[in-house]
Enzyme design. Sequence first.
Site, short mmCIF file in Angstrom:
data_model
loop_
_atom_site.label_atom_id
_atom_site.label_comp_id
_atom_site.label_asym_id
_atom_site.label_seq_id
_atom_site.Cartn_x
_atom_site.Cartn_y
_atom_site.Cartn_z
N THR A 161 -33.10 -0.22 -29.76
CA THR A 161 -33.68 0.92 -30.48
C THR A 161 -34.59 1.57 -29.46
O THR A 161 -35.25 0.88 -28.67
CB THR A 161 -34.49 0.47 -31.71
OG1 THR A 161 -35.57 -0.35 -31.28
CG2 THR A 161 -33.65 -0.32 -32.71
N HIS A 162 -34.60 2.90 -29.44
CA HIS A 162 -35.36 3.65 -28.42
C HIS A 162 -34.92 3.29 -26.99
O HIS A 162 -35.68 3.45 -26.06
CB HIS A 162 -36.87 3.39 -28.55
CG HIS A 162 -37.38 3.50 -29.94
ND1 HIS A 162 -37.89 4.67 -30.46
CD2 HIS A 162 -37.43 2.59 -30.96
CE1 HIS A 162 -38.26 4.47 -31.71
NE2 HIS A 162 -37.98 3.22 -32.05
N SER A 283 -16.11 10.33 -4.81
CA SER A 283 -16.95 11.42 -4.32
C SER A 283 -16.33 11.94 -3.04
O SER A 283 -15.68 11.20 -2.30
CB SER A 283 -18.35 10.88 -4.05
OG SER A 283 -18.96 11.59 -3.00
N LYS A 289 -18.44 5.61 -3.96
CA LYS A 289 -18.62 5.99 -5.36
C LYS A 289 -17.41 5.76 -6.25
O LYS A 289 -16.27 5.94 -5.85
CB LYS A 289 -18.98 7.48 -5.44
CG LYS A 289 -20.39 7.76 -5.02
CD LYS A 289 -21.39 7.29 -6.07
CE LYS A 289 -22.24 8.44 -6.51
NZ LYS A 289 -22.51 8.47 -7.88
N GLU A 296 -17.76 11.48 -18.92
CA GLU A 296 -18.55 12.70 -18.85
C GLU A 296 -17.77 13.88 -19.44
O GLU A 296 -18.33 14.75 -20.10
CB GLU A 296 -18.97 12.97 -17.40
CG GLU A 296 -19.98 11.94 -16.92
CD GLU A 296 -20.09 11.84 -15.41
OE1 GLU A 296 -19.75 12.81 -14.71
OE2 GLU A 296 -20.52 10.76 -14.92
N TYR A 323 -10.97 41.11 -46.32
CA TYR A 323 -10.48 40.95 -44.95
C TYR A 323 -11.14 41.94 -43.99
O TYR A 323 -11.30 43.11 -44.29
CB TYR A 323 -8.95 41.11 -44.86
CG TYR A 323 -8.48 40.93 -43.42
CD1 TYR A 323 -8.22 39.67 -42.92
CD2 TYR A 323 -8.37 42.02 -42.55
CE1 TYR A 323 -7.87 39.48 -41.58
CE2 TYR A 323 -8.01 41.85 -41.22
CZ TYR A 323 -7.77 40.57 -40.74
OH TYR A 323 -7.42 40.40 -39.43
N GLN A 328 -9.90 37.67 -37.31
CA GLN A 328 -8.74 37.34 -36.47
C GLN A 328 -9.05 36.21 -35.49
O GLN A 328 -8.16 35.46 -35.11
CB GLN A 328 -8.30 38.59 -35.72
CG GLN A 328 -7.14 38.36 -34.80
CD GLN A 328 -6.51 39.66 -34.34
OE1 GLN A 328 -5.75 40.27 -35.07
NE2 GLN A 328 -6.84 40.09 -33.14
N1 ARG Z 1 -3.59 39.27 -36.84
C1 ARG Z 1 -4.37 39.42 -38.05
C2 ARG Z 1 -5.34 38.24 -38.16
O1 ARG Z 1 -5.06 37.23 -37.63
C3 ARG Z 1 -3.47 39.39 -39.24
C4 ARG Z 1 -4.07 40.03 -40.43
C5 ARG Z 1 -4.11 41.51 -40.25
N2 ARG Z 1 -4.53 42.20 -41.39
C6 ARG Z 1 -5.09 43.40 -41.32
N3 ARG Z 1 -5.45 43.92 -42.45
N4 ARG Z 1 -5.23 44.02 -40.20
O2 ARG Z 1 -6.36 38.33 -38.76
#
Ligand code: ARG
Length: 463
Positions: A161-162, A283, A289, A296, A323, A328
């Site tokens: 711990t620590h 290295s 090394k 990492e 949307y 996208q």
């Molecule tokens: N390539 C667009 C995306 O991945 C598809 C949807 C496009 N729709 C739109 N209303 N422009 O989001």
Amino acid sequence: MRKNKNNYAVWSSRIKKQTSNNFKKIGSSINIDKRLYKEDIQGSIAHTEMLYKQKIISLKVKAKILWGLNRIKNEMEKKKFKFDISKEDIHMNIESRLFELIGDDAGFLHTARSRNDQVLTDLKIWMKNSVNEIDKLLIKIIKSLTHNAEKNIKTVLPGFTHLKNAQPISLAHYFMSCVEMFIRDRKRFKNSLENLNENPLGVCAISGTSFNIDRWYTTKKLKFKKPTNNSVDTVSDRDFVLDFLYNVSLCSMHISRISEELIIWNSDQFNFIKLKDNLVTGSSIMPQKKNPDTLEYLRGKTGMSYGSLLSMLTILKGLPLSYFKDLQDDKELVFNSFDILKNSLLIFDEVLKGLIINKSEMLSAANVGYTTATDLADNIVKNLNITFREAYKITSKIVNFAERTNLSFEELNLEQIKNIDKRLNKEILELAKLHNSVNSKKSYGGTSFENVKKMINKLKKEI
Ligand code: ARG
């Protein structure tokens, strides 16, 4: 570029100028979302069959579209398909090729569908498969950790711990503690399937459709569990993306913590473990090394997973419904995170298989720093029938004396301990020996050798 009428954007009847060339380049997502081609065609096939079943398209049109879609799939699988960035994304690339192959009947395919629900359908199908792929890799990791545990039940090292020596534990117990993390990761990914199993197809652009579609039919065809409930929410929702990015981040964080521990153990100061030569790099200047680059890499890559999660959270913050083009980028984040985690799990498994344990170094380290002082205090409680607080004080005095005289508990003689408290006897010290200490932790979940063995067997039955 193909020279025919399909070279124009579908919206060219409305928008009189071509999109800016610069924006075509940077706004196009085809180089990212072409990875969804299979899912896109799968979704289009289910949609077409539904349109026919609902008498929205004729048998002839259905047959032509299906033929064209299968042909396109073939071209893509054979790497013969010419992706065109001016066609913006995978959906427009496929639709435009369908026009070339079957003519104007291709125009029926987008009836009662929008790219908004189309892209979500593709992505959810892709992610369901990816979650299963991750699960298989997690099982491999759990098996490798359990294997390492089985080989190290009696290997004793200091638990920290620590990063200060705390109490001795079995190395198997440590490996099994890592197993618990990955069991939780499996659960988390599994739980994410509930949202992924809701079918977005058919919500169209935002409000649904006046066509008499059957969303339960496409749900079944595409192996979803149910259609989503609300068209506005469906096209806006990226919670399932966040779930995924969070789950990947958490799993990466687990790998990173263990990697960091192993890097410390691998240091010349600790010298608890070595890595097989296929897991280290040299290295360019220091001939002696052997650097733990693999570990990492695993620790470093976690930063990128967190970056994806934070990017998506930021994209969504303040985004009204429904949307927007902002969304996208969700796919790039998901794909990157998935690739990173998949590679990490593959390398991590190799690391687990390539660990060389320095048992004697671990054991002597466990003897440093009076790691059994708590056992001593516990024994004093049991032997002298006094409170833990009183025993804690007596033990502190013993530790102080032993440290001053540079002796271990075992090296103290009766006179010396009687000087501290005349009720003490040598037997009390006997019980504070390293292996006795580990083996006395028989409480459920504790590190006793029997417990650990039982836990390993339990896990082997479950997996
Ligand atoms: N390539 C667009 C995306 O991945 C598809 C949807 C496009 N729709 C739109 N209303 N422009 O989001």
